[in-house]
Design an enzyme around this catalytic site. Structure first.
Site, mmCIF file in Angstrom:
data_model
loop_
_atom_site.group_PDB
_atom_site.id
_atom_site.type_symbol
_atom_site.label_atom_id
_atom_site.label_comp_id
_atom_site.label_asym_id
_atom_site.label_seq_id
_atom_site.Cartn_x
_atom_site.Cartn_y
_atom_site.Cartn_z
ATOM 1 N N GLY A 222 60.356 25.459 52.467
ATOM 2 C CA GLY A 222 59.794 25.693 51.145
ATOM 3 C C GLY A 222 60.731 26.398 50.199
ATOM 4 O O GLY A 222 61.930 26.094 50.131
ATOM 5 N N ILE A 223 60.191 27.348 49.456
ATOM 6 C CA ILE A 223 60.963 28.051 48.447
ATOM 7 C C ILE A 223 62.132 28.788 49.081
ATOM 8 O O ILE A 223 63.255 28.778 48.559
ATOM 9 C CB ILE A 223 60.060 29.011 47.656
ATOM 10 C CG1 ILE A 223 59.077 28.215 46.782
ATOM 11 C CG2 ILE A 223 60.891 29.944 46.784
ATOM 12 C CD1 ILE A 223 58.041 29.072 46.079
ATOM 13 N N ASN B 195 61.684 36.961 50.038
ATOM 14 C CA ASN B 195 60.886 35.776 49.733
ATOM 15 C C ASN B 195 59.700 35.608 50.682
ATOM 16 O O ASN B 195 58.725 34.956 50.330
ATOM 17 C CB ASN B 195 61.773 34.527 49.791
ATOM 18 C CG ASN B 195 60.974 33.245 49.756
ATOM 19 O OD1 ASN B 195 60.464 32.845 48.705
ATOM 20 N ND2 ASN B 195 60.830 32.593 50.910
ATOM 21 N N ALA B 196 59.770 36.180 51.889
ATOM 22 C CA ALA B 196 58.708 35.976 52.875
ATOM 23 C C ALA B 196 57.368 36.436 52.313
ATOM 24 O O ALA B 196 57.268 37.480 51.671
ATOM 25 C CB ALA B 196 59.034 36.751 54.150
ATOM 26 N N GLY B 197 56.349 35.642 52.561
ATOM 27 C CA GLY B 197 55.017 36.001 52.085
ATOM 28 C C GLY B 197 53.959 35.147 52.755
ATOM 29 O O GLY B 197 54.239 34.041 53.215
ATOM 30 N N ASN C 164 33.789 39.163 51.577
ATOM 31 C CA ASN C 164 33.866 38.466 52.866
ATOM 32 C C ASN C 164 35.193 38.695 53.585
ATOM 33 O O ASN C 164 35.492 38.016 54.565
ATOM 34 C CB ASN C 164 33.675 36.959 52.663
ATOM 35 C CG ASN C 164 32.361 36.627 51.989
ATOM 36 O OD1 ASN C 164 31.323 37.203 52.340
ATOM 37 N ND2 ASN C 164 32.388 35.714 51.034
ATOM 38 N N ASN D 164 43.543 36.379 40.720
ATOM 39 C CA ASN D 164 43.105 35.048 41.144
ATOM 40 C C ASN D 164 41.881 35.187 42.039
ATOM 41 O O ASN D 164 41.842 36.063 42.917
ATOM 42 C CB ASN D 164 44.221 34.325 41.895
ATOM 43 C CG ASN D 164 44.076 32.817 41.827
ATOM 44 O OD1 ASN D 164 43.263 32.285 41.072
ATOM 45 N ND2 ASN D 164 44.859 32.121 42.621
ATOM 46 N N TYR E 27 46.272 39.285 48.081
ATOM 47 C CA TYR E 27 47.537 38.688 47.655
ATOM 48 C C TYR E 27 47.955 39.203 46.274
ATOM 49 O O TYR E 27 49.111 39.587 46.054
ATOM 50 C CB TYR E 27 47.390 37.169 47.628
ATOM 51 C CG TYR E 27 48.652 36.413 47.285
ATOM 52 C CD1 TYR E 27 49.650 36.236 48.230
ATOM 53 C CD2 TYR E 27 48.830 35.861 46.014
ATOM 54 C CE1 TYR E 27 50.811 35.539 47.917
ATOM 55 C CE2 TYR E 27 49.978 35.160 45.702
ATOM 56 C CZ TYR E 27 50.964 34.995 46.652
ATOM 57 O OH TYR E 27 52.109 34.300 46.339
ATOM 58 N N LYS F 205 51.352 41.349 45.275
ATOM 59 C CA LYS F 205 52.356 40.853 44.331
ATOM 60 C C LYS F 205 52.454 41.748 43.092
ATOM 61 O O LYS F 205 53.541 41.910 42.519
ATOM 62 C CB LYS F 205 52.032 39.411 43.934
ATOM 63 C CG LYS F 205 52.168 38.424 45.095
ATOM 64 C CD LYS F 205 53.530 38.497 45.754
ATOM 65 C CE LYS F 205 53.726 37.460 46.835
ATOM 66 N NZ LYS F 205 55.069 37.507 47.448
#
Length: 439
Positions: free
Chosen positions: A212-213, A279-281, A290, A338, A344, A348
């Site tokens: 990926g990225i 970059n790891a996430g 919940n 979000n 998350y 961030k």
């Protein structure tokens, strides 16, 4: 997963139908390649008001590659010097300079408006310079045809420090960045012997590099001349090794949350690191009501706490060399929030706080810059698994009406990593096509 709508709008039938139905018409973005390393056409240099930096800016623009002219029929770029605009009435000169030429900008062109920091002592200057931000963000949303618009704030007397940033913004490497405000310090740029390989002789470590990225970041840094150490969890070792072998890089299977992670990174780079890319996430999405504690803790540990711990340790033990670069990965979720991602988004947003606090101290104490990318909707295996309608909304809800590619994030990180980018510090640059989320 391929963006079939983007392909459709590239056909005559698709253009006709989407125009008649009033649907988005995304333009094909010109990205960097060996065949297209620069934008086709000249850059028009305009001045909104007589400026003390006009001559020096002309010299810097000339060094960036494209032909610089006073006017052109179909310019690939427009650079407007508005650094001297210091009154509300003076904003009329911004309109007067761009109004006659913005319509002639070539598809996929670039507009860069140059300003300065709003003054804490002069509220008229502050109002005028802050007005440029609203102007640029709005122009980015209306300009269309795959073009982008940025505001670059220069430090007083530090025009030369802007060369690496102008090279980036006026090139295909910045295809998916628009509506951004980038503020430079007055730090002197480091030397670049060869702009085709600006990272030659430098060592970089990229976490989450198996796919990926992260794999794209490793690839672009290697393309630009760096020796790359690719780090990912041991479970991804086979894919990590394939990525590293393809790039002539070093594979380091390691869980970045391990207590000895910083020590093992230092051992893998005995001569030190010049570039550290966090970059790891991970995501563990669920609404807060919940969400069990373990899902919260896993995301915070990987996305934020491990970044804090390893950064602190690698600075303190001298693994990050003087003149080094730290780049962390934030997200527009950390800016706008979000649904279902409180963990998350918190992680961030925490990365953004880290960058803003550490950047001035790392520069003063270690000669190291600290910046972050904040990706929006990027076409990866993760987003390919998103339900169709949510995926389509993510692709279209930005000024470029399409998703970005991993290489768009990678190119931004490579710009941060350049030795000539010393003046780029404490910046959070959204790689999101100017997403409608988070402005």
């Amino acid at each position: 997963m391929a963006d079939r709508y983007l392909h459709l709008t590239g056909t005559a039938t698709g253009r006709f139908l989407t125009r008649r139905l009033g649907l988005p018409q995304p333009a094909h973005l010109r990205r960097w390649s060996l065949e297209t390393p620069t934008l086709p056409g000249p850059v028009v240099h305009l001045t909104a008001k007589d400026s003390a930096v006009t001559d020096e800016l002309a010299t810097v623009l000339a060094a960036c590659g494209p032909e610089v002219v006073a006017r052109a029929d179909r310019p690939a770029g427009i650079v407007l010097d508005a650094t001297a605009v210091d009154t509300a009435a003076g904003l009329g000169a911004v309109h007067a300079a761009l109004h006659p030429v913005v319509r002639s900008l070539a598809p996929g062109g670039r507009v860069v408006v140059l300003g300065t920091r709003p003054s804490p002592e002069d509220h008229h200057q502050a109002a005028a310079q802050q007005a440029l931000e609203g102007f640029v963000r709005s122009l980015g949303k209306e300009i269309g045809k795959g073009a982008t618009v940025q505001l670059l704030r220069l430090a007083p007397g530090a025009v030369a420090a802007a060369e690496s940033t102008l090279r980036f913004l006026l090139s295909p490497r910045s295809a998916y960045i628009s509506g951004q405000v980038i503020e430079l310090t007055d730090a002197a740029p480091g030397p670049v012997a060869d702009w085709a390989a600006p990272l030659a002789g430098r060592t970089a470590l990229v976490t989450g590099a198996a796919r990926g990225i992260g794999a794209s970041v490793a690839s672009v840094l290697a393309r630009d001349g760096a020796h790359v150490i690719c780090l990912d969890v041991p479970q991804a070792q086979d894919e990590l090794t394939r990525t590293a072998d393809r790039l002539g890089a070093t594979a380091l299977p390691l869980d970045i949350t391990a207590d000895d992670a910083a020590g093992r990174i230092a051992a893998a780079a005995p001569d030190g690191l010049d570039i550290l890319v966090h970059n790891a996430g991970i995501t563990r999405d669920r609404r807060l009501a919940n969400m069990p504690a373990d899902r919260w803790a896993q995301v915070i540990d990987v996305n934020l706490d491990s970044v804090l711990r390893t950064t602190d340790a690698l600075l303190e033990n001298g693994t990050l060399r003087h003149g080094g670069r730290i780049v962390a990965t934030a997200s527009i979720a950390g800016i706008a929030g979000n649904n279902g991602q409180t963990n998350y988004a918190a992680s961030k947003a925490g990365v953004i706080g880290l960058v803003r606090s550490l950047a001035p101290r790392a520069a003063a104490g270690h000669g190291v810059t600290v910046n972050a990318v904040a990706p929006g909707f990027i076409e990866t295996r993760m987003t390919a698994a998103v339900p169709l309608f949510i995926r389509e909304a993510g692709r279209r809800m930005n000024s470029l009406s399409q998703g970005g590619l991993p290489v768009d994030v990678a190119e931004t990180i490579a710009w941060f990593a350049q030795p000539a980018s010393s003046a780029v510090n404490g910046q959070i640059v959204r790689v999101c096509g100017q997403s409608l989320l988070g402005a």
